[in-house]
Design a protein around this motif. Sequence first.
Motif, PDB file in Angstrom:
ATOM      1  N   PRO A 122       0.834  -1.200   0.000  1.00 51.27           N
ATOM      2  CA  PRO A 122       0.000   0.000   0.000  1.00 51.27           C
ATOM      3  C   PRO A 122       0.873   1.256   0.000  1.00 51.27           C
ATOM      4  CG  PRO A 122      -0.011  -1.034   2.159  1.00 51.27           C
ATOM      5  CD  PRO A 122       0.727  -1.961   1.237  1.00 51.27           C
ATOM      6  N   LEU A 123       0.336   2.342  -0.482  1.00 55.93           N
ATOM      7  CA  LEU A 123       1.103   3.579  -0.521  1.00 55.93           C
ATOM      8  C   LEU A 123       1.483   4.078   0.867  1.00 55.93           C
ATOM      9  CD1 LEU A 123      -0.763   5.476  -3.367  1.00 55.93           C
ATOM     10  CD2 LEU A 123       1.421   4.290  -3.490  1.00 55.93           C
ATOM     11  N   CYS A 124       0.778   3.622   1.877  1.00 58.53           N
ATOM     12  CA  CYS A 124       1.064   4.066   3.246  1.00 58.53           C
ATOM     13  C   CYS A 124       2.024   3.122   3.976  1.00 58.53           C
ATOM     14  CB  CYS A 124      -0.240   4.193   4.027  1.00 58.53           C
ATOM     15  SG  CYS A 124      -1.157   2.644   4.142  1.00 58.53           S
ATOM     16  N   ILE A 125       2.764   2.297   3.246  1.00 61.51           N
ATOM     17  CA  ILE A 125       3.684   1.353   3.879  1.00 61.51           C
ATOM     18  C   ILE A 125       4.734   2.120   4.698  1.00 61.51           C
ATOM     19  CG2 ILE A 125       5.253   1.207   1.901  1.00 61.51           C
ATOM     20  CD1 ILE A 125       5.565  -1.805   2.586  1.00 61.51           C
ATOM     21  N   ASP A 126       5.022   1.602   5.880  1.00 62.79           N
ATOM     22  CA  ASP A 126       6.032   2.242   6.723  1.00 62.79           C
ATOM     23  C   ASP A 126       7.270   1.359   6.813  1.00 62.79           C
ATOM     24  OD1 ASP A 126       5.331   0.185   8.460  1.00 62.79           O
ATOM     25  OD2 ASP A 126       4.322   1.477   9.892  1.00 62.79           O
ATOM     26  N   THR A 127       8.274   1.848   7.477  1.00 62.83           N
ATOM     27  CA  THR A 127       9.543   1.128   7.580  1.00 62.83           C
ATOM     28  C   THR A 127       9.365  -0.236   8.240  1.00 62.83           C
ATOM     29  OG1 THR A 127      10.707   3.231   7.730  1.00 62.83           O
ATOM     30  CG2 THR A 127      11.925   1.293   8.414  1.00 62.83           C
ATOM     31  N   THR A 128       8.531  -0.309   9.252  1.00 61.62           N
ATOM     32  CA  THR A 128       8.294  -1.574   9.946  1.00 61.62           C
ATOM     33  C   THR A 128       7.707  -2.617   8.993  1.00 61.62           C
ATOM     34  OG1 THR A 128       7.957  -0.402  12.031  1.00 61.62           O
ATOM     35  CG2 THR A 128       7.114  -2.649  11.899  1.00 61.62           C
ATOM     36  N   ALA A 129       6.728  -2.217   8.198  1.00 70.60           N
ATOM     37  CA  ALA A 129       6.103  -3.139   7.250  1.00 70.60           C
ATOM     38  C   ALA A 129       7.084  -3.545   6.154  1.00 70.60           C
ATOM     39  CB  ALA A 129       4.854  -2.504   6.636  1.00 70.60           C
ATOM     40  N   ALA A 130       7.883  -2.600   5.670  1.00 66.61           N
ATOM     41  CA  ALA A 130       8.884  -2.919   4.645  1.00 66.61           C
ATOM     42  C   ALA A 130       9.924  -3.886   5.197  1.00 66.61           C
ATOM     43  CB  ALA A 130       9.548  -1.644   4.141  1.00 66.61           C
ATOM     44  N   ASP A 131      10.350  -3.666   6.434  1.00 61.84           N
ATOM     45  CA  ASP A 131      11.306  -4.578   7.067  1.00 61.84           C
ATOM     46  C   ASP A 131      10.706  -5.967   7.246  1.00 61.84           C
ATOM     47  OD1 ASP A 131      13.260  -2.609   7.198  1.00 61.84           O
ATOM     48  OD2 ASP A 131      12.869  -2.131   9.311  1.00 61.84           O
ATOM     49  N   PHE A 132       9.426  -6.030   7.648  1.00 61.36           N
ATOM     50  CA  PHE A 132       8.748  -7.316   7.808  1.00 61.36           C
ATOM     51  C   PHE A 132       8.722  -8.062   6.481  1.00 61.36           C
ATOM     52  CE2 PHE A 132       4.855  -9.905   7.576  1.00 61.36           C
ATOM     53  CZ  PHE A 132       5.072 -10.757   8.637  1.00 61.36           C
ATOM     54  N   PHE A 133       8.357  -7.363   5.401  1.00 53.90           N
ATOM     55  CA  PHE A 133       8.325  -7.992   4.089  1.00 53.90           C
ATOM     56  C   PHE A 133       9.700  -8.541   3.717  1.00 53.90           C
ATOM     57  CE2 PHE A 133       9.319  -7.771  -0.405  1.00 53.90           C
ATOM     58  CZ  PHE A 133       8.388  -8.660  -0.911  1.00 53.90           C
ATOM     59  N   ALA A 134      10.735  -7.724   3.867  1.00 51.90           N
ATOM     60  CA  ALA A 134      12.086  -8.157   3.503  1.00 51.90           C
ATOM     61  C   ALA A 134      12.524  -9.351   4.350  1.00 51.90           C
ATOM     62  CB  ALA A 134      13.071  -7.005   3.658  1.00 51.90           C
ATOM     63  N   ASP A 135      12.211  -9.321   5.636  1.00 53.88           N
ATOM     64  CA  ASP A 135      12.565 -10.436   6.519  1.00 53.88           C
ATOM     65  C   ASP A 135      11.831 -11.713   6.124  1.00 53.88           C
ATOM     66  OD1 ASP A 135      14.239  -8.749   7.956  1.00 53.88           O
ATOM     67  OD2 ASP A 135      12.802  -8.451   9.605  1.00 53.88           O
ATOM     68  N   MET A 136      10.548 -11.616   5.794  1.00 55.13           N
ATOM     69  CA  MET A 136       9.774 -12.801   5.419  1.00 55.13           C
ATOM     70  C   MET A 136      10.218 -13.335   4.054  1.00 55.13           C
ATOM     71  SD  MET A 136       8.013 -13.495   8.032  1.00 55.13           S
ATOM     72  CE  MET A 136       9.359 -12.772   8.968  1.00 55.13           C
ATOM     73  N   LEU A 137      10.579 -12.460   3.128  1.00 54.18           N
ATOM     74  CA  LEU A 137      11.083 -12.914   1.839  1.00 54.18           C
ATOM     75  C   LEU A 137      12.399 -13.650   2.037  1.00 54.18           C
ATOM     76  CD1 LEU A 137      10.887 -13.059  -1.233  1.00 54.18           C
ATOM     77  CD2 LEU A 137      11.979 -10.799  -1.326  1.00 54.18           C
ATOM     78  N   ASP A 138      13.284 -13.109   2.859  1.00 52.32           N
ATOM     79  CA  ASP A 138      14.550 -13.775   3.152  1.00 52.32           C
ATOM     80  C   ASP A 138      14.298 -15.137   3.802  1.00 52.32           C
ATOM     81  OD1 ASP A 138      17.480 -13.884   3.407  1.00 52.32           O
ATOM     82  OD2 ASP A 138      17.109 -13.635   5.557  1.00 52.32           O
ATOM     83  N   LEU A 139      13.411 -15.175   4.790  1.00 53.04           N
ATOM     84  CA  LEU A 139      13.099 -16.431   5.476  1.00 53.04           C
ATOM     85  C   LEU A 139      12.521 -17.460   4.507  1.00 53.04           C
ATOM     86  CD1 LEU A 139      12.805 -18.110   8.059  1.00 53.04           C
ATOM     87  CD2 LEU A 139      10.594 -16.971   8.431  1.00 53.04           C
ATOM     88  N   ALA A 140      11.584 -17.048   3.670  1.00 55.09           N
ATOM     89  CA  ALA A 140      10.973 -17.972   2.709  1.00 55.09           C
ATOM     90  C   ALA A 140      12.017 -18.521   1.741  1.00 55.09           C
ATOM     91  CB  ALA A 140       9.850 -17.275   1.938  1.00 55.09           C
ATOM     92  N   LEU A 141      12.891 -17.656   1.246  1.00 50.10           N
ATOM     93  CA  LEU A 141      13.934 -18.115   0.322  1.00 50.10           C
ATOM     94  C   LEU A 141      14.889 -19.082   1.000  1.00 50.10           C
ATOM     95  CD1 LEU A 141      14.640 -14.781  -1.555  1.00 50.10           C
ATOM     96  CD2 LEU A 141      13.640 -16.856  -2.531  1.00 50.10           C
ATOM     97  N   VAL A 142      15.265 -18.800   2.236  1.00 47.35           N
ATOM     98  CA  VAL A 142      16.147 -19.705   2.985  1.00 47.35           C
ATOM     99  C   VAL A 142      15.450 -21.044   3.216  1.00 47.35           C
ATOM    100  CG1 VAL A 142      17.240 -20.097   5.227  1.00 47.35           C
ATOM    101  CG2 VAL A 142      17.525 -17.896   4.076  1.00 47.35           C
ATOM    102  N   GLN A 143      14.188 -20.998   3.639  1.00 48.45           N
ATOM    103  CA  GLN A 143      13.452 -22.239   3.909  1.00 48.45           C
ATOM    104  C   GLN A 143      13.268 -23.079   2.655  1.00 48.45           C
ATOM    105  OE1 GLN A 143       9.861 -20.879   5.828  1.00 48.45           O
ATOM    106  NE2 GLN A 143      10.824 -20.860   7.845  1.00 48.45           N
ATOM    107  N   LEU A 144      13.171 -22.436   1.516  1.00 47.34           N
ATOM    108  CA  LEU A 144      13.013 -23.159   0.256  1.00 47.34           C
ATOM    109  C   LEU A 144      14.347 -23.513  -0.375  1.00 47.34           C
ATOM    110  CD1 LEU A 144      10.036 -21.113  -1.205  1.00 47.34           C
ATOM    111  CD2 LEU A 144       9.953 -23.392  -0.176  1.00 47.34           C
ATOM    112  N   GLY A 145      15.438 -23.143   0.282  1.00 42.28           N
ATOM    113  CA  GLY A 145      16.764 -23.486  -0.215  1.00 42.28           C
ATOM    114  C   GLY A 145      17.263 -22.616  -1.336  1.00 42.28           C
TER     115      GLY A 145
END
Length: 62
Positions: free
Chosen positions: A34-57
Motif C-alpha cells: 500500500p502507498l502508506c507502507i512504513d519502515t516496519t512493514a517494509a522490514d517485515f516484508f524483507a525479513d519474510m522474503l529472506d526467510l521464505a527463500l532460505v526455507q526453500l533453499g
Amino acid sequence: ATEETAELCDRMLDLGVIVQPTGDHLNILKIKPPLCIDTTAADFFADMLDLALVQLGHGHSW
C-alpha cells in the motif's frame, strides 16, 4: 522458474505476506505494498522474503 515462483508465493502467504506470480512464464513476483507502507512493514516484508527463500533453499540467511 515457474514452479519455484509459485512455491515461494505459497510460502510467503503462509508467513503472512501476499505476493503473486506474474509475467509470461509466471516467474516474476508481483509486489503491491500500500502507498502508506512504513519502515516496519517494509522490514517485515524483507525479513519474510529472506526467510521464505532460505526455507526453500534458494537464499542466504543474513
